[in-house]
Design a protein around this motif. Sequence first.
Motif, PDB file in Angstrom:
ATOM      1  N   ARG A 228      32.884   9.346 -35.328  1.00 42.97           N
ATOM      2  CA  ARG A 228      31.357   9.623 -35.498  1.00 42.97           C
ATOM      3  C   ARG A 228      31.151  10.510 -37.190  1.00 42.97           C
ATOM      4  O   ARG A 228      30.085  10.077 -37.724  1.00 42.97           O
ATOM      5  N   HIS A 229      32.099  11.401 -37.959  1.00 41.61           N
ATOM      6  CA  HIS A 229      31.396  11.730 -38.829  1.00 41.61           C
ATOM      7  C   HIS A 229      32.074  10.827 -40.366  1.00 41.61           C
ATOM      8  O   HIS A 229      31.214  10.792 -41.312  1.00 41.61           O
ATOM      9  N   LEU A 230      32.942  10.025 -39.812  1.00 43.82           N
ATOM     10  CA  LEU A 230      32.919   9.518 -41.271  1.00 43.82           C
ATOM     11  C   LEU A 230      32.065   7.604 -41.039  1.00 43.82           C
ATOM     12  O   LEU A 230      31.966   7.840 -42.491  1.00 43.82           O
ATOM     13  N   ALA A 231      31.681   7.861 -39.835  1.00 52.22           N
ATOM     14  CA  ALA A 231      30.652   6.549 -40.239  1.00 52.22           C
ATOM     15  C   ALA A 231      29.102   7.374 -41.121  1.00 52.22           C
ATOM     16  O   ALA A 231      28.390   6.488 -42.419  1.00 52.22           O
TER      17      ALA A 231
ATOM     18  N   PHE B   1      41.463  -6.263 -28.800  1.00 52.42           N
ATOM     19  CA  PHE B   1      41.528  -5.187 -29.515  1.00 52.42           C
ATOM     20  C   PHE B   1      39.716  -4.795 -29.874  1.00 52.42           C
ATOM     21  O   PHE B   1      39.260  -5.331 -29.498  1.00 52.42           O
ATOM     22  N   ARG B   2      40.339  -3.434 -30.092  1.00 54.69           N
ATOM     23  CA  ARG B   2      38.826  -3.183 -30.587  1.00 54.69           C
ATOM     24  C   ARG B   2      39.318  -1.861 -32.149  1.00 54.69           C
ATOM     25  O   ARG B   2      39.610  -1.640 -32.739  1.00 54.69           O
ATOM     26  N   VAL B   3      37.888  -2.728 -32.770  1.00 48.78           N
ATOM     27  CA  VAL B   3      37.533  -2.266 -34.309  1.00 48.78           C
ATOM     28  C   VAL B   3      36.807  -1.094 -34.412  1.00 48.78           C
ATOM     29  O   VAL B   3      35.448  -0.480 -33.974  1.00 48.78           O
ATOM     30  N   ASP B   4      37.406  -0.019 -34.598  1.00 53.35           N
ATOM     31  CA  ASP B   4      36.507   1.133 -34.735  1.00 53.35           C
ATOM     32  C   ASP B   4      34.959   1.163 -35.019  1.00 53.35           C
ATOM     33  O   ASP B   4      34.328   2.016 -34.472  1.00 53.35           O
ATOM     34  N   LEU B   5      35.196   0.520 -36.958  1.00 51.60           N
ATOM     35  CA  LEU B   5      34.028   0.996 -37.324  1.00 51.60           C
ATOM     36  C   LEU B   5      33.898  -0.519 -37.795  1.00 51.60           C
ATOM     37  O   LEU B   5      34.546  -1.218 -38.287  1.00 51.60           O
TER      38      LEU B   5
END
Length: 399
Positions: free
Chosen positions: A253-256, A282-286
Amino acid sequence: MTKTDVSGDFGERSGYTGIHSDIVALLEAARHAAARSVNALMTASYWEIGRRIVEVEQGGKDRAAYGDALIVRLAEDLSNRFGRGFSRQNLQQMRLFYLAWPVTQIRQTPSGEFTSTPISQTVSAQATPTSSVSETQSRNSLPLQVLAQAFPLPWSSYVRLLSVKSEAARRFYETEVLRCGWSVRQLDRQINSQFYERTALSRNKAAMLQKAEVAEPQDTVSPEQALKDPFVLEFLNLKDEYSESDLEDALIRHLADFLLELGDDFAFVGRQRRLRLDDTWFRVDLLFFHRRLKCLLVIDLKIGKFSHADAGQMHMYLNYAREHWMKPGENPPVGLVLCTSKGSNEAHYALEGLPNKVMAAEYQTVLPDEKLLEAELDKTRRALESRRVGRSDEAGDDV
């Protein structure tokens, strides 16, 4: 009087511990039942969809061509109406599911209500004109609640079983899942370890089968995890966001927010974006779009040190994004792997696959410096850990 004293006194006077345990057990059982119910209805629905596709195919003049065209059109129309879960690949899997578990097999069920209800396996092209196939299907369909009794496993387990090419091996694994109560994780582990082949070659098959009854800690699937299964989320058309840990969730969240604050070049696309390769999710974080570079930025965060496996997984993500997410006129996507640990932080851009070195150099100039990202990760991680320690100290003072 402290909070602990009150709760202890109340527990002794009114049997609080007993009623608390009873309610916890009740809710756990209800959640398990809800997960099983959703999965059974979903599986029954998908089997029924597969049956209808196969029966309509058999009414066409050219079965292969007609079937492909039918699935393509259904995928587009159903996706527009119901959202995710009805891609061409998924519909093809439902078709294969019906063929692998035909009526003759699923009739073997403890439910007398199901076995006593007639259902046709196929609709003959000669006996039933194409125009009346839907009428025949409706007449031969069972209520989903009844049909669901024939499918005791979650849909994800049937999907994994479909990947086993040998019918004998597939039936073996299905029997063992039912006998031992394997979760889909345990089933996946046993298939990957070639348990069927190893058992067939073993001189002590009983010992092999007995050993497989014991689950490992990572095999357990909680009701919450079962309901967050990607297949279930698709079926219920629910929003799909989750994180494996509070620390990882906070960092993502902070990185976004941090990237959006760097300027208007970054446009947020999605968080925890799912992608499916064969039978694995699979899941991509952002996922961001960089307006000046005209490309997607795929970001994956790892709690721990960077490894070659992380680089390989990112290149797999980029290949998928290039084929499925990239729009006409866009440049190839770029990957960013962020690794954070107490010892160090690392940031790595994956730029291989770009058309030329000039573009790669431009990307490196425009994108945030890796050292800047590492410093921001370190600052954020330290702040989060300090906050967590502070909360633990406050809780200890209360006690």
